[in-house]
Design a protein around this motif. Structure first.
Motif, mmCIF file in Angstrom:
data_model
loop_
_atom_site.group_PDB
_atom_site.id
_atom_site.type_symbol
_atom_site.label_atom_id
_atom_site.label_comp_id
_atom_site.label_asym_id
_atom_site.label_seq_id
_atom_site.Cartn_x
_atom_site.Cartn_y
_atom_site.Cartn_z
ATOM 1 N N LYS A 77 -5.321 2.496 -5.915
ATOM 2 C CA LYS A 77 -4.572 1.843 -6.997
ATOM 3 C C LYS A 77 -3.602 0.809 -6.427
ATOM 4 C CE LYS A 77 -6.233 3.665 -10.693
ATOM 5 N NZ LYS A 77 -6.893 2.878 -11.722
ATOM 6 N N LEU A 78 -3.018 1.104 -5.271
ATOM 7 C CA LEU A 78 -2.108 0.131 -4.658
ATOM 8 C C LEU A 78 -2.863 -1.116 -4.207
ATOM 9 C CD1 LEU A 78 0.253 2.371 -2.512
ATOM 10 C CD2 LEU A 78 0.846 1.054 -4.547
ATOM 11 N N LYS A 79 -4.090 -0.951 -3.789
ATOM 12 C CA LYS A 79 -4.850 -2.080 -3.276
ATOM 13 C C LYS A 79 -5.560 -2.858 -4.378
ATOM 14 C CE LYS A 79 -8.106 -3.327 0.351
ATOM 15 N NZ LYS A 79 -8.895 -2.842 1.492
ATOM 16 N N GLN A 86 -0.018 -0.733 -9.924
ATOM 17 C CA GLN A 86 0.568 -0.620 -8.588
ATOM 18 C C GLN A 86 1.981 -0.052 -8.657
ATOM 19 O OE1 GLN A 86 0.161 -4.611 -7.125
ATOM 20 N NE2 GLN A 86 -1.920 -4.284 -6.391
ATOM 21 N N ARG A 117 -1.321 1.092 4.044
ATOM 22 C CA ARG A 117 -1.270 0.338 2.780
ATOM 23 C C ARG A 117 0.172 0.097 2.385
ATOM 24 N NH1 ARG A 117 -2.762 -3.665 0.304
ATOM 25 N NH2 ARG A 117 -4.598 -3.273 1.539
ATOM 26 N N THR A 121 2.121 -3.408 1.833
ATOM 27 C CA THR A 121 2.791 -3.677 0.557
ATOM 28 C C THR A 121 4.239 -4.087 0.781
ATOM 29 O OG1 THR A 121 1.357 -2.059 -0.524
ATOM 30 C CG2 THR A 121 3.341 -2.706 -1.706
ATOM 31 N N ILE A 131 0.169 -9.823 -3.144
ATOM 32 C CA ILE A 131 0.899 -8.716 -3.760
ATOM 33 C C ILE A 131 2.075 -9.270 -4.553
ATOM 34 C CG2 ILE A 131 2.200 -6.607 -3.310
ATOM 35 C CD1 ILE A 131 0.562 -6.279 -0.764
ATOM 36 N N VAL A 135 6.029 -5.466 -7.106
ATOM 37 C CA VAL A 135 5.447 -4.351 -6.353
ATOM 38 C C VAL A 135 6.100 -4.265 -4.973
ATOM 39 C CG1 VAL A 135 3.308 -3.417 -5.384
ATOM 40 C CG2 VAL A 135 3.272 -4.546 -7.614
#
Length: 163
Positions: A77-79, A86, A117, A121, A131, A135
């Motif tokens: 989900k973060l990627k 995110q 990750r 981020t 990004i 986030v």
């Protein structure tokens, strides 16, 4: 802050675990992934924190434990998630870190791919430049808070060292 589960929530967690999904997938996609994806898609993912923690702890898949699967679902989900997904993934991650305790959840806190990750981020200039700033800001807030909160906690040491 600790979350107590009622018997009905425990029963619901057991039912979710029994209902495995994604049998043709190369990675486990059980109740852990399904619950995390559902919570992240909500506006406020903190609604049923007790259920996801119980589901992670009950996961008995020998190929991929509950904490490892949870880390993979949040990492995805973060990627690949939208900006709101995110941010919600970061909120859920923080909730799991704060309420997860020690023991089996140490696998979650020390998942190398999830930590990588998070580094990308927090430092988008060395990683993915696409990004969103919101986030990045949220991730930096969490990393700073983890440094202050878990600097002396051996099980969460890798999170504290992200700062």
């Amino acid at each position: 802050m600790s979350v107590r589960l009622t018997d009905s929530k425990k029963n619901r967690a057991y039912r979710i675990l029994i209902d495995k999904m994604g049998f043709l997938d190369t990675h486990a996609h059980t109740a852990v992934s399904a619950t995390i994806n559902k919570l992240i898609e909500q506006t406020d993912p903190s609604g049923d924190a007790g259920i996801i923690l119980e589901t992670i702890r009950l996961q008995k898949d020998p190929g991929e434990t509950g904490p490892t699967e949870a880390a993979r679902a949040i990492r995805k989900k973060l990627k690949y998630g939208s900006v709101s997904a995110q941010v919600n993934a970061l909120n859920l991650l923080n909730l799991l870190v704060a309420n997860g305790g020690e023991g089996k959840m140490a696998l979650f806190y020390n998942d190398r791919k999830l930590l990588d990750r998070l580094v990308k981020t927090v430092s988008p200039y060395t990683g993915d430049t696409s990004i969103d700033r919101r986030v990045v800001r949220k991730a930096r807030e969490l990393v700073l808070a983890w440094k202050q909160e878990y600097g002396d906690d051996e099980s969460r040491e890798s999170l504290a060292e992200l700062y």
